[in-house]
Design a protein around this motif. Structure first.
Motif, PDB file in Angstrom:
ATOM      1  N   ASP A  82       0.759  -1.165  -0.057  1.00 43.12           N
ATOM      2  CA  ASP A  82       0.113   0.114  -0.095  1.00 43.12           C
ATOM      3  C   ASP A  82       0.867   1.485  -0.038  1.00 43.12           C
ATOM      4  OD1 ASP A  82      -2.322  -1.291  -0.004  1.00 43.12           O
ATOM      5  OD2 ASP A  82      -2.977  -0.994   2.009  1.00 43.12           O
ATOM      6  N   ARG A  83       1.879   1.235   0.751  1.00 44.60           N
ATOM      7  CA  ARG A  83       2.802   2.314   0.944  1.00 44.60           C
ATOM      8  C   ARG A  83       4.013   2.520   0.071  1.00 44.60           C
ATOM      9  NH1 ARG A  83       3.929   3.636   6.806  1.00 44.60           N
ATOM     10  NH2 ARG A  83       4.978   1.714   6.683  1.00 44.60           N
ATOM     11  N   LEU A  84       4.400   1.340  -0.431  1.00 46.84           N
ATOM     12  CA  LEU A  84       5.865   1.172  -0.942  1.00 46.84           C
ATOM     13  C   LEU A  84       6.070   0.408  -2.439  1.00 46.84           C
ATOM     14  CD1 LEU A  84       7.991   0.089   2.312  1.00 46.84           C
ATOM     15  CD2 LEU A  84       7.530   2.249   1.369  1.00 46.84           C
ATOM     16  N   VAL A  85       6.815   0.747  -3.251  1.00 43.79           N
ATOM     17  CA  VAL A  85       7.320  -0.031  -4.170  1.00 43.79           C
ATOM     18  C   VAL A  85       8.684  -0.247  -4.199  1.00 43.79           C
ATOM     19  CG1 VAL A  85       7.489   0.081  -6.924  1.00 43.79           C
ATOM     20  CG2 VAL A  85       5.582   1.340  -5.602  1.00 43.79           C
ATOM     21  N   PHE A  93       5.367   4.914  -2.387  1.00 43.92           N
ATOM     22  CA  PHE A  93       4.256   4.778  -3.594  1.00 43.92           C
ATOM     23  C   PHE A  93       3.742   5.970  -4.032  1.00 43.92           C
ATOM     24  CE2 PHE A  93       0.118   4.141  -5.215  1.00 43.92           C
ATOM     25  CZ  PHE A  93       0.075   3.224  -6.032  1.00 43.92           C
ATOM     26  N   LEU A  94       3.410   6.960  -2.860  1.00 42.69           N
ATOM     27  CA  LEU A  94       2.809   8.272  -3.499  1.00 42.69           C
ATOM     28  C   LEU A  94       3.803   9.264  -4.010  1.00 42.69           C
ATOM     29  CD1 LEU A  94       0.329   8.943  -0.914  1.00 42.69           C
ATOM     30  CD2 LEU A  94      -0.185   8.072  -3.072  1.00 42.69           C
ATOM     31  N   ARG A 121       9.781   8.665  -3.788  1.00 44.36           N
ATOM     32  CA  ARG A 121      10.964   9.178  -3.090  1.00 44.36           C
ATOM     33  C   ARG A 121      11.727   8.019  -2.485  1.00 44.36           C
ATOM     34  NH1 ARG A 121      11.588  13.630   1.945  1.00 44.36           N
ATOM     35  NH2 ARG A 121      13.906  13.622   1.895  1.00 44.36           N
ATOM     36  N   LEU A 122      13.034   7.813  -2.707  1.00 39.60           N
ATOM     37  CA  LEU A 122      13.822   6.736  -2.064  1.00 39.60           C
ATOM     38  C   LEU A 122      13.698   6.892  -0.548  1.00 39.60           C
ATOM     39  CD1 LEU A 122      15.635   4.214  -3.043  1.00 39.60           C
ATOM     40  CD2 LEU A 122      17.670   5.918  -2.941  1.00 39.60           C
ATOM     41  N   VAL A 123      13.360   5.710   0.026  1.00 33.88           N
ATOM     42  CA  VAL A 123      13.272   5.432   1.455  1.00 33.88           C
ATOM     43  C   VAL A 123      14.238   4.394   1.985  1.00 33.88           C
ATOM     44  CG1 VAL A 123      10.719   6.265   1.419  1.00 33.88           C
ATOM     45  CG2 VAL A 123      11.441   3.837   1.557  1.00 33.88           C
TER      46      VAL A 123
END
Length: 211
Positions: A13-16, A77-78, A81-83
């Motif tokens: 849901d939050r990440l790619v 995902f939104l 940005r590289l986290v």
């Protein structure tokens, strides 16, 4: 013939989680100069833009093509940005086992991104790649990494004494190498029962989709 993982992206849901590309170089270089990364990894120090470029444009892909594992950029995902980063290495294709490592950018810590990304990759490994074991190794004093292992349901198997070299700040602001123990953790398919639901309840995300 060398076995390899597929060239894959994994979404929550939050990440790619996706292969690295050239656009990641500035954020990767900044992330890897953080003091926590310097202290607990074996990455070059100082970590330069040249190091980031070599990784993003060649070395990361080679981890997969050489059969050692896979290296993925972890992005929001939104915002895209590289986290952080996640990599599988020391893969044993006969026994279907691999070792996972991860780094989270300083600004993204405390959001559960590391546990979310590791768990998504674990589900993909167990369900799609038919792996039977994932191993993590955390330095004895690296409590943040140990919390990730505990959160996703890993079992502590023991201690490798004096098995790692970490770095510590010196009085003059430099760095010095220090010997430390490694805690060995493992994750098996049956260890994941109930874990995704508990994490989703706590953080509001679900797992995963891959293509």
């Amino acid at each position: 013939m060398t076995s390899t993982f597929p060239d894959i992206s994994i979404s929550t849901d939050r990440l790619v989680l996706r292969p690295f590309d050239e656009a990641d170089i500035p954020a990767l270089a900044e992330m890897m100069t953080d003091e926590m990364v310097t202290a607990w990894t074996a990455l070059p120090h100082p970590y330069t833009t040249a190091h980031a470029r070599a990784w993003a444009t060649g070395k990361a892909a080679a981890v997969r093509t050489e059969g050692r594992g896979i290296a993925l950029a972890v992005t929001e995902f939104l915002t895209q940005r590289l986290v952080g980063t996640l990599h599988l290495d020391h893969t044993d294709w006969r026994i279907r086992s691999t070792e996972v490592g991860y780094v989270t950018a300083p600004w993204a810590r405390g959001e559960g991104y590391a546990s979310e990304s590791v768990l998504a990759v674990a589900q993909w490994l167990f369900r799609d790649q038919h792996f039977e074991r994932i191993e993590l190794r955390t330095a004895a004093d690296n409590t943040a990494s140990q919390q990730v292992a505990q959160k996703i349901g890993c079992i502590s198997e023991g201690v490798l004494r004096n098995a790692w070299i970490a770095r510590s700040r010196t009085e003059d602001g430099g760095w010095t190498d220090i010997r430390t123990d490694l805690i060995v953790w493992s994750l098996l398919p049956e260890d994941l029962e109930g874990v995704p639901g508990r994490l989703a309840d706590a953080n509001g995300f679900s797992y995963p989709e891959w293509n």
